[in-house]
Design a protein around this motif. Sequence first.
Motif, PDB file in Angstrom:
ATOM      1  N   THR A 163      19.282   3.887   7.481  1.00 28.60           N
ATOM      2  CA  THR A 163      18.136   2.984   7.487  1.00 28.60           C
ATOM      3  C   THR A 163      17.568   2.895   6.079  1.00 28.60           C
ATOM      4  N   HIS A 164      17.316   1.678   5.628  1.00 30.96           N
ATOM      5  CA  HIS A 164      16.681   1.475   4.323  1.00 30.96           C
ATOM      6  C   HIS A 164      15.418   0.652   4.523  1.00 30.96           C
ATOM      7  N   SER A 165      14.296   1.150   3.982  1.00 32.50           N
ATOM      8  CA  SER A 165      13.013   0.464   4.120  1.00 32.50           C
ATOM      9  C   SER A 165      12.382   0.263   2.749  1.00 32.50           C
ATOM     10  N   SER A 166      11.858  -0.931   2.532  1.00 37.29           N
ATOM     11  CA  SER A 166      11.078  -1.242   1.330  1.00 37.29           C
ATOM     12  C   SER A 166       9.692  -1.658   1.790  1.00 37.29           C
ATOM     13  N   ILE A 167       8.663  -0.961   1.307  1.00 38.53           N
ATOM     14  CA  ILE A 167       7.300  -1.193   1.764  1.00 38.53           C
ATOM     15  C   ILE A 167       6.404  -1.400   0.546  1.00 38.53           C
ATOM     16  N   ASP A 168       5.785  -2.547   0.478  1.00 45.49           N
ATOM     17  CA  ASP A 168       4.856  -2.869  -0.608  1.00 45.49           C
ATOM     18  C   ASP A 168       3.458  -2.997  -0.021  1.00 45.49           C
ATOM     19  N   THR A 169       2.513  -2.239  -0.597  1.00 46.58           N
ATOM     20  CA  THR A 169       1.169  -2.134  -0.034  1.00 46.58           C
ATOM     21  C   THR A 169       0.112  -2.404  -1.097  1.00 46.58           C
ATOM     22  N   LEU A 170      -0.914  -3.149  -0.701  1.00 46.35           N
ATOM     23  CA  LEU A 170      -2.137  -3.270  -1.489  1.00 46.35           C
ATOM     24  C   LEU A 170      -3.288  -3.332  -0.506  1.00 46.35           C
ATOM     25  N   ARG A 171      -4.195  -2.370  -0.596  1.00 44.44           N
ATOM     26  CA  ARG A 171      -5.303  -2.344   0.344  1.00 44.44           C
ATOM     27  C   ARG A 171      -6.454  -1.529  -0.215  1.00 44.44           C
ATOM     28  N   GLY A 172      -7.627  -1.709   0.387  1.00 46.84           N
ATOM     29  CA  GLY A 172      -8.812  -1.007  -0.072  1.00 46.84           C
ATOM     30  C   GLY A 172      -9.594  -0.393   1.067  1.00 46.84           C
ATOM     31  N   PHE A 173     -10.474   0.568   0.715  1.00 49.22           N
ATOM     32  CA  PHE A 173     -11.308   1.259   1.686  1.00 49.22           C
ATOM     33  C   PHE A 173     -12.723   1.387   1.126  1.00 49.22           C
ATOM     34  N   ILE A 174     -13.672   1.550   2.010  1.00 50.39           N
ATOM     35  CA  ILE A 174     -15.066   1.666   1.607  1.00 50.39           C
ATOM     36  C   ILE A 174     -15.263   2.964   0.814  1.00 50.39           C
ATOM     37  N   GLU A 175     -15.874   2.841  -0.352  1.00 54.41           N
ATOM     38  CA  GLU A 175     -16.219   3.998  -1.169  1.00 54.41           C
ATOM     39  C   GLU A 175     -17.714   4.286  -1.097  1.00 54.41           C
ATOM     40  N   ASP A 176     -18.544   3.259  -1.237  1.00 54.68           N
ATOM     41  CA  ASP A 176     -19.998   3.422  -1.236  1.00 54.68           C
ATOM     42  C   ASP A 176     -20.594   2.223  -0.514  1.00 54.68           C
ATOM     43  N   LEU A 177     -21.117   2.460   0.691  1.00 50.66           N
ATOM     44  CA  LEU A 177     -21.662   1.360   1.482  1.00 50.66           C
ATOM     45  C   LEU A 177     -22.948   0.825   0.864  1.00 50.66           C
ATOM     46  N   ASP A 178     -23.728   1.697   0.219  1.00 53.03           N
ATOM     47  CA  ASP A 178     -24.957   1.242  -0.434  1.00 53.03           C
ATOM     48  C   ASP A 178     -24.650   0.340  -1.616  1.00 53.03           C
ATOM     49  N   ALA A 179     -23.682   0.740  -2.428  1.00 52.52           N
ATOM     50  CA  ALA A 179     -23.321  -0.047  -3.611  1.00 52.52           C
ATOM     51  C   ALA A 179     -22.368  -1.181  -3.271  1.00 52.52           C
ATOM     52  N   ARG A 180     -21.962  -1.263  -2.007  1.00 46.73           N
ATOM     53  CA  ARG A 180     -21.011  -2.277  -1.547  1.00 46.73           C
ATOM     54  C   ARG A 180     -19.777  -2.310  -2.455  1.00 46.73           C
ATOM     55  N   SER A 181     -19.171  -1.134  -2.588  1.00 44.81           N
ATOM     56  CA  SER A 181     -17.992  -1.005  -3.442  1.00 44.81           C
ATOM     57  C   SER A 181     -16.891  -0.281  -2.690  1.00 44.81           C
ATOM     58  N   GLY A 182     -15.673  -0.513  -3.140  1.00 44.15           N
ATOM     59  CA  GLY A 182     -14.526   0.111  -2.511  1.00 44.15           C
ATOM     60  C   GLY A 182     -13.554   0.657  -3.522  1.00 44.15           C
ATOM     61  N   THR A 183     -12.621   1.444  -3.039  1.00 47.77           N
ATOM     62  CA  THR A 183     -11.527   1.955  -3.849  1.00 47.77           C
ATOM     63  C   THR A 183     -10.224   1.645  -3.122  1.00 47.77           C
ATOM     64  N   GLY A 184      -9.185   1.313  -3.863  1.00 47.62           N
ATOM     65  CA  GLY A 184      -7.937   0.918  -3.230  1.00 47.62           C
ATOM     66  C   GLY A 184      -6.731   1.343  -4.025  1.00 47.62           C
ATOM     67  N   PHE A 185      -5.569   0.981  -3.517  1.00 48.50           N
ATOM     68  CA  PHE A 185      -4.340   1.324  -4.219  1.00 48.50           C
ATOM     69  C   PHE A 185      -3.285   0.258  -3.983  1.00 48.50           C
ATOM     70  N   ASP A 186      -2.386   0.174  -4.932  1.00 51.63           N
ATOM     71  CA  ASP A 186      -1.246  -0.738  -4.903  1.00 51.63           C
ATOM     72  C   ASP A 186      -0.006   0.144  -4.983  1.00 51.63           C
ATOM     73  N   GLN A 187       0.920  -0.009  -4.048  1.00 54.15           N
ATOM     74  CA  GLN A 187       2.059   0.916  -3.990  1.00 54.15           C
ATOM     75  C   GLN A 187       3.336   0.178  -3.611  1.00 54.15           C
ATOM     76  N   SER A 188       4.425   0.580  -4.241  1.00 51.20           N
ATOM     77  CA  SER A 188       5.765   0.115  -3.897  1.00 51.20           C
ATOM     78  C   SER A 188       6.577   1.339  -3.493  1.00 51.20           C
ATOM     79  N   ARG A 189       7.055   1.338  -2.226  1.00 47.63           N
ATOM     80  CA  ARG A 189       7.738   2.512  -1.673  1.00 47.63           C
ATOM     81  C   ARG A 189       9.133   2.122  -1.193  1.00 47.63           C
ATOM     82  N   ARG A 190      10.102   2.998  -1.447  1.00 45.70           N
ATOM     83  CA  ARG A 190      11.473   2.802  -0.993  1.00 45.70           C
ATOM     84  C   ARG A 190      11.930   4.070  -0.281  1.00 45.70           C
ATOM     85  N   ILE A 191      12.512   3.893   0.917  1.00 46.52           N
ATOM     86  CA  ILE A 191      12.956   5.048   1.703  1.00 46.52           C
ATOM     87  C   ILE A 191      14.370   4.790   2.221  1.00 46.52           C
ATOM     88  N   LEU A 192      15.236   5.764   2.047  1.00 47.92           N
ATOM     89  CA  LEU A 192      16.581   5.731   2.615  1.00 47.92           C
ATOM     90  C   LEU A 192      16.733   6.923   3.539  1.00 47.92           C
TER      91      LEU A 192
END
Length: 645
Positions: free
Chosen positions: A275-304
């Motif tokens: 099985t070969h999988s290629s997964i590309d991800t870009l997403r964010g999550f709440i960091e500070d609800l008061d400041a209305r800001s988030g932190t996120g990541f961009d990732q390229s993953r390959r699995i065999l």
Amino acid sequence: MRVLVALFAAFSALAAYAQSSDYIEVTATKIEETVLQVPGSVTVISREDLDRTGARDLRSALALAGGVSIAPGGDGGPAGSIPEIWGLREADAFLLIVDGVPSGGAFMPQTEAIDIDDVERIEIVRGSAPVVYGATAFSGVIHIIHRRDAQRDAEVHAGSYGSAGISANASGLTADIDRERFRADRTGFDRGRFGWHGQKQTGSGLWRFDADALRLQQDPASPHPREGASLSSRFAIDTNVNPLDAHIDETRFHGSASYDRPLFGGTWTTTLALTHSSIDTLRGFIEDLDARSGTGFDQSRRILDAYLDSHLVRAPSAAFRILAGIDYLGGNATAESSTFDYSFERLDVVDPVESGIDLHDRRNFLSAYAQSEWTPAPAWRIDTGLRLNHTRERKGASSETNTRPSGLAGVSRMLANDTWLFADYRNTFKPAVVDFGPDDEDAILRPETSASYEIGIKRQNRRLFWQATAFTMNMNNLVVAQEVGGQPSLANGGKQRFRGAEVEANVKLSPRLRVNGSYSHHDARFRDYVQDFDGVPTQLRGRRFEMSPRDLATAGATFGDGRITASLMAGYTGWRFLNKRNTALAGGFTTVEAGFGMRTKWADLRIDGRNLTNRRDPIAESELGDAQYYLMPARSFRVSLRRSF
């Protein structure tokens, strides 16, 4: 417990309907046999069951299975799910098998790749599989087995929020294009899949082939934040604060071949899968609800992933059968990540924080195993098994090697015609899950271990199947999510104990009408685990495991007479704590699902409604966003039209 006793008595009274029948399974021992004599808790969901309930995903397929709760979505995206078995809800705590091959290989079960459309049956084995499948599961095994018949049909469907799709099956070939949308803002997925499941009998043996190509594009939801003891009222349900171009895109190719032939008076089976999988991800999550800001990541993953199993089943005598073999499960994963900060006011603008975060993990699991079934008398069966595991992992500059045994012992005793009492002991381990988050370090977590004890009773007849079980599972080093330096991370969680009792029954009131019911009482607690909260080390001994309901119950009825199909199902999820300190309590809730289908001269028409009570309760905790929870999807409807040809 009084409820459990009452249900047990009620199911026992229904035994008056008895006459003989068969529920066939292959998961517990890799040998096709009836579930009645197997020393363990097993549930089989047939193709007819799936058709009657209109199941289209793992949650709806397992809606009436006792002690099993499926949380749709999660960190893996809206196409995935996180099962809970024996009170343990972790993305990697169970083993997902598709046509005899571990799906997700040595890393993580790939629930997002599941398609129920061309499935023959689903088998659920509760508890670990320490011999025949080895160092990959603790809480249970879910085995999905596809059809290999000559059925030919096509379907179109449409549903709530703009969902639609088309699929076709023809002599083992399957293809579908699916667009699923949810009430949550900018949440859904587009899936295209092509598969082939075939077999060929030759002069020397039987070949089975499986091939699958998947393209999945997901738009992830935002988990809902918790403030103090409850979910935040400042964050509206169905709000999505992911960046505008957030995605989880996967391309997956899978192929396997299996060969059975007579050998040494028995049957020799060899399976090879890649099985070969290629997964590309870009997403964010709440960091500070008061400041209305988030932190996120961009990732390229390959699995065999690679899987090889070769085993021989032989019966030297009528009273003794042995299964012996070797297997290899390997995986190679690489991931390149970068992190960023962003504001909820400008979801299209991100501020890079760190780039060039690389992960490289290689895993090799090699094992030799043997399992025997001995029937010293017609009323007795004794199962024993032993597996020698050798695991090696290299992650960045770190490496770890483990060589240790795992095994089981079980006994079944016939109490009366069609009624068996059983008990079993299982001991297993597995290397810790890989943290594919952006802040993963080279350090390898300690292997997880478990020892479980189970006792139960089963009865199986023409009209009735029921089983009641009680279990205890002690675990060490279970990987849990925690916050380290302000960032979510994974760590070994000391010692835990999972106890419970479960009852389930399937009653055929008539050839057309079936009634299902189940009740489970789970008690999942930390035995010894110290975690820092705001710099204060806190001993969690005696605290309940977060997101583990104390009670689960299901009830449902399905009807089918060849022309009309109908189903009505209700599921109850009891109260549970949202956090490890047990200061945030979430109440219980009930969901209802229903469907109705009608066969005409030219096509089958069906309408299904999911979560008709429209409950939006928290069902899974994010491991990537601190104190953030995925909610039950909103009420939805689906209309489908299927034609056979």
